[in-house]
Design a protein around this motif. Sequence first.
Motif: not given
Length: 202
Positions: A78-81, A40-44, A33-35, A59-62
């Motif tokens: 998600v982000s490292s945060l 899209g930026q990780c599709s490959k 799951a993700s935004h 709706s968001s990475t959170s």
Amino acid sequence: DEELNICGETYLPIHHQLASTKKINLLEAKVVASHPQALGQCSKWLDANLPHVERKLTSSTSEAAKFAKKNKNSLCIVSSLAIKRYKLYQHHKDIEDFTNNQTRFLVIGNLVVEKTSKDKTSFLIQTENKPGALVDLLKPFQKRKINLSRIETRPSRESIKTHNFFIDSDGHQNDTKLKHVINDLKKSGAFIRILGSYPTEQ
């Protein structure tokens, strides 16, 4: 109330992490799951490493992190945060397809930004929803040889008979050429809102 406008932009590097609520066998993962932008930026990477896993839009990475916390055998991007905040297990680091991945952020405020040597102006232009509307909208920019760096279209929430175009152009709204463009568009019957003129970072 003071009207807010765009008074700057910045581009920040964005990195995506693959995580889950605890360590799992990735072959047993059912969903990631993700935004939509992160997916899209990780599709490959996902195609190559997790082709069997369903992709769920959030709706968001959170929200993706919360989904993974609640659902067994689920992954999230998600982000490292977010990994620290939601106490997730990180499976893979920096899975974005391009190492120079960046996201544009706008600076919003009530400042009136003066002209510089390299400016950008953002517009919201609303036109009648009809064939050729975009072509007609672009003609004044083309006539005065003003470059456009972004064109996005969105259906109007007000009426199905109108369409919204978000456009970024070179130049400052106080430039003579851009003033002529604005006047031409107004004469054509289009509704125009100048979202802001500001120095361009790229």
